[in-house]
Design an enzyme around this catalytic site. Structure first.
Site, PDB file in Angstrom:
ATOM      1  N   ASP A  97      50.851  20.652  51.736  1.00  0.00           N
ATOM      2  CA  ASP A  97      51.503  19.863  50.702  1.00  0.00           C
ATOM      3  C   ASP A  97      52.671  19.098  51.328  1.00  0.00           C
ATOM      4  O   ASP A  97      53.002  19.298  52.487  1.00  0.00           O
ATOM      5  CB  ASP A  97      51.951  20.747  49.534  1.00  0.00           C
ATOM      6  N   ASP A 271      44.089  24.553  44.222  1.00  0.00           N
ATOM      7  CA  ASP A 271      44.783  25.625  44.934  1.00  0.00           C
ATOM      8  C   ASP A 271      45.661  26.352  43.945  1.00  0.00           C
ATOM      9  O   ASP A 271      46.082  25.779  42.939  1.00  0.00           O
ATOM     10  CB  ASP A 271      45.662  25.068  46.062  1.00  0.00           C
ATOM     11  N   CYS A 309      30.472  43.317  41.794  1.00  0.00           N
ATOM     12  CA  CYS A 309      31.169  42.628  42.873  1.00  0.00           C
ATOM     13  C   CYS A 309      30.868  43.297  44.207  1.00  0.00           C
ATOM     14  O   CYS A 309      30.823  44.526  44.309  1.00  0.00           O
ATOM     15  CB  CYS A 309      32.682  42.643  42.609  1.00  0.00           C
ATOM     16  N   CYS A 311      32.737  42.769  47.053  1.00  0.00           N
ATOM     17  CA  CYS A 311      33.891  42.793  47.952  1.00  0.00           C
ATOM     18  C   CYS A 311      34.183  44.230  48.384  1.00  0.00           C
ATOM     19  O   CYS A 311      33.751  45.185  47.734  1.00  0.00           O
ATOM     20  CB  CYS A 311      35.120  42.185  47.265  1.00  0.00           C
ATOM     21  N   CYS A 314      35.675  46.636  45.639  1.00  0.00           N
ATOM     22  CA  CYS A 314      34.753  47.149  44.617  1.00  0.00           C
ATOM     23  C   CYS A 314      33.645  48.010  45.221  1.00  0.00           C
ATOM     24  O   CYS A 314      33.128  48.922  44.568  1.00  0.00           O
ATOM     25  CB  CYS A 314      34.152  45.982  43.839  1.00  0.00           C
ATOM     26  N   HIS A 340      39.826  41.358  46.570  1.00  0.00           N
ATOM     27  CA  HIS A 340      38.916  41.238  45.431  1.00  0.00           C
ATOM     28  C   HIS A 340      39.139  39.926  44.680  1.00  0.00           C
ATOM     29  O   HIS A 340      38.178  39.213  44.358  1.00  0.00           O
ATOM     30  CB  HIS A 340      39.084  42.402  44.439  1.00  0.00           C
TER      31      HIS A 340
END
Length: 380
Positions: A97, A271, A309, A311, A314, A340
């Site tokens: 930015d 974002d 999930c 990930c 999880c 996660h």
């Protein structure tokens, strides 16, 4: 893809469904699948995550903060150490930015002029000047792949006259940013549309930016407290004012339903600090909305946060464990839940890309809204 193609920045639109778009941004450091969600690496790190773990969630690009990095460790130091990618061990694209928003929201005493903004660092009180030219210099030193034009973010609430004056200053700064950026093959410069929630001002801003010509265009000045309805009201027309064949970036958004609504209205990139910040404060984002792992209802629950999930959080840990480590203030809580959340946000983007490609976005969105509003699974 040929070697020459990979050495430049380009955007290809691959499918549309209504206003929703899917495509691909090509950069020398890799491709970015759109719609894309960019995790925020404020100080050259996505908090509580290793870079390879961020990549494993499916992220194609990160965001870095010019304001924070110019103050600590300084852009000059990062450049001397090989640039931001090497410094933080991230070999994929990075967007930085301009520093404008943080100067307005974080800096100490500040004075705005046509030249730029003089301000006192929130870190140590040291005095600095940030102008379009200095912002371009800093972002070049960092070596980011996508550079944002320097703009002013007016404090809200503001009158329409104040928003108009701010927008016009940002457009003059956009031209100076373009001039200072120069010719940098393989790097892109994005302009930022301003104008608050006033359609005429947004149109004036878009016209000015198109005349200057940028590699991509951001919709700025939203997600600053105006509420989802007002934001969507602007997004109903603002993206349409920007060139079709260039990527469109909505800055600082947001919650999963904000993201879906933005993509529905023609946004390609977003974002937000939300998934990582929430992860550090025991807030998990799932298909069924937000879950607070500090709540006592989880303390004896052997089930994962989200059974569907994949990930690591999880796949290997229970709600009871997450509840325990947050109550015990153990670092692993923020690490697991951030992983996660980032995984879920990237899964959300992948779902939208697939739905747009197959022409089923409306059906996908309807199912998303029903499930997202359904609330957490029943307690044991």
């Amino acid at each position: 893809m040929t070697q020459s193609q990979t050495q430049r920045f380009s955007f290809s639109l691959e499918a549309t469904d209504g206003k929703a778009r899917s495509g691909r941004i090509s950069t020398p450091r890799g491709e970015i699948r759109t719609p894309a969600f960019m995790p925020v690496g404020t100080a050259a790190t996505v908090k509580a995550m290793m870079p390879e773990s961020v990549a494993a969630t499916g992220a194609d690009i990160l965001l870095g903060n010019t304001y924070h990095l110019m103050l600590r460790p300084t852009a000059e130091r990062i450049a001397a150490l090989g640039g931001l990618h090497k410094f933080m061990n991230w070999d994929k694209p990075i967007l930085t930015d301009s520093g404008g928003f943080q100067v307005m929201s974080l800096a100490g005493l500040r004075k705005l002029s046509e030249e730029g903004v003089r301000f006192a660092s929130h870190v140590d009180g040291s005095k600095h000047m940030l102008s379009p030219e200095r912002s371009m210099e800093i972002q070049k030193l960092l070596g980011s792949d996508i550079v944002m034009a320097f703009d002013e973010c007016p404090a809200l609430p503001a009158t329409e006259a104040e928003v108009a004056k701010s927008m016009q200053l940002s457009m003059r700064w956009a031209q100076r940013s373009r001039d200072a950026f120069g010719d940098r093959p393989g790097h892109a410069l994005f302009g930022i549309q301003q104008g608050g929630v006033t359609q005429d001002l947004r149109a004036q801003s878009a016209e000015a930016l198109r005349a200057i010509e940028f590699d991509g265009y951001a919709v700025g000045g939203l997600a600053v407290g105006e509420g989802q309805e007002a934001m969507f009201g602007v997004l109903d027309y603002a993206p349409d004012m920007l060139p079709v064949q260039k990527p469109r970036y909505l800055m600082g958004v947001g919650k999963p339903d904000d993201i879906v609504g933005a993509v529905k209205r023609g946004i390609d990139m977003m974002d937000c600090v939300l998934p990582s910040r929430s992860g550090r404060t025991a807030q998990g984002w799932t298909r069924r909305g937000q879950v607070n792992l500090r709540n006592a209802r989880h303390q004896d629950d052997p089930r994962p946060l989200d059974a569907d999930c994949t990930c690591p959080c999880c796949a290997k840990y229970s709600r009871a464990y997450l509840h325990h480590v947050f109550r015990a203030k153990e670092m692993i809580g923020g690490m697991l839940l951030t992983w996660h959340n980032l995984h879920y946000f990237q899964e959300l983007m992948a779902g939208m890309r697939a739905a747009i490609a197959s022409g089923t976005f409306d059906t996908w969105e309807a199912a998303f809204q029903i499930e997202f509003a359904s609330g957490d699974i029943e307690r044991l």
